[in-house]
Design an enzyme around this catalytic site. Structure first.
Site: not given
Ligand code: ADP
Ligand code: AMP
Length: 218
Positions: A16, A91, A130, A163, A174
């Site tokens: 995302k 969410r 990541r 992270r 999660r």
């Molecule tokens: P989200 O925001 O949904 O938690 P991220 O955008 O942070 O996901 O992506 C999660 C991890 O996967 C990151 O380390 C990112 O660089 C990697 N990633 C994102 N899209 C892809 C993809 N299409 N293929 C492989 N790795 C990806």
């Molecule tokens: P993310 O960066 O989107 O993976 O979010 C990291 C963490 O932040 C999540 O596991 C939740 O603890 C908190 N968080 C982020 N967005 C929300 C949301 N919309 N509602 C509740 N908690 C959130």
């Protein structure tokens, strides 16, 4: 011009944030990541950040009232007048409902909701590798999207970190929280006729191309 509010939906690690950032550059709309706002608050040791940490550490969601107020405040800033790309919010159904109501008050609505579909195994694998830039929040993946110099951001030279909530036990929680509290949004947005299901398991560039094509066709 009708404002464009796009919500990126998908499990943790589905891509995302990665896709929202690219889309934000292409469409010239701000990317709003609730997770990034919580992490920024935590970095600055604000009361909001310290409260959020108690939930984020275990992978639980921060309570709806706190999260909704924070995101609505961000959406009320002038740079969101033409819309925004939301990533990580809403969410829960309560958050989705609050967002619909807030947008309706300014004559706007959720435009499209791309859903990035990726298997549980793949997201667990992605999150294990990541890395995030401490300075500009750019996202890397050690196997699929590595930085040119280990530990350094390609864009700004900032330090990359892992992270705390990407540790494997927290990732499993999660995912559990996603299925329980966030997955019902798939049905919610499908019923509103705005869901765009995409195969998120392809390379980043391929997913971005699919996403742009789907938004254009919609
Ligand atoms: P989200 O925001 O949904 O938690 P991220 O955008 O942070 O996901 O992506 C999660 C991890 O996967 C990151 O380390 C990112 O660089 C990697 N990633 C994102 N899209 C892809 C993809 N299409 N293929 C492989 N790795 C990806
Ligand atoms: P993310 O960066 O989107 O993976 O979010 C990291 C963490 O932040 C999540 O596991 C939740 O603890 C908190 N968080 C982020 N967005 C929300 C949301 N919309 N509602 C509740 N908690 C959130």
């Amino acid at each position: 011009m009708t404002p464009l509010f796009i919500i990126m939906l998908g499990a943790p690690g589905a891509g995302k944030g990665t896709q929202a950032r690219l889309l934000s550059e292409t469409l010239g709309l701000p990317q709003i990541s609730s997770g990034d706002i919580f992490r920024e608050n935590l970095k600055n040791q604000t009361p909001l950040g310290l409260l959020a940490k108690t939930y984020m550490d275990s992978g639980a969601l921060v309570p709806d009232d706190v999260t909704i107020n924070m995101v609505m405040d961000r959406l009320s800033r002038p740079d969101c007048a033409n819309g925004a790309i939301l990533d990580g919010f809403p969410r829960t159904l309560a958050q989705a409902d609050a967002l619909d109501k807030a947008l309706a008050t300014v004559g706007a609505q959720v435009s499209k909701v791309p859903l990035l579909e990726v298997s549980d195994e793949a997201v667990i694998n992605r999150l294990a590798g990541r890395r995030v830039c401490r300075n500009c929040q750019a996202m890397y993946q050690l196997e699929f999207n590595p930085p040119q110099v280990a530990g350094k951001c390609d864009k700004c030279g900032g330090e990359l970190y892992r992270r705390a909530d990407d540790e494997s036990d927290t990732v499993r929680n999660r995912l559990f929280v996603y299925y329980k509290q966030t997955a019902p949004l798939v049905g919610y947005y499908f019923a509103h006729g705005v869901l765009l299901s995409l195969n998120g398991a392809r390379a980043i560039e391929a997913v971005q191309a699919d996403l742009l094509a789907a938004l254009k066709a919609a």
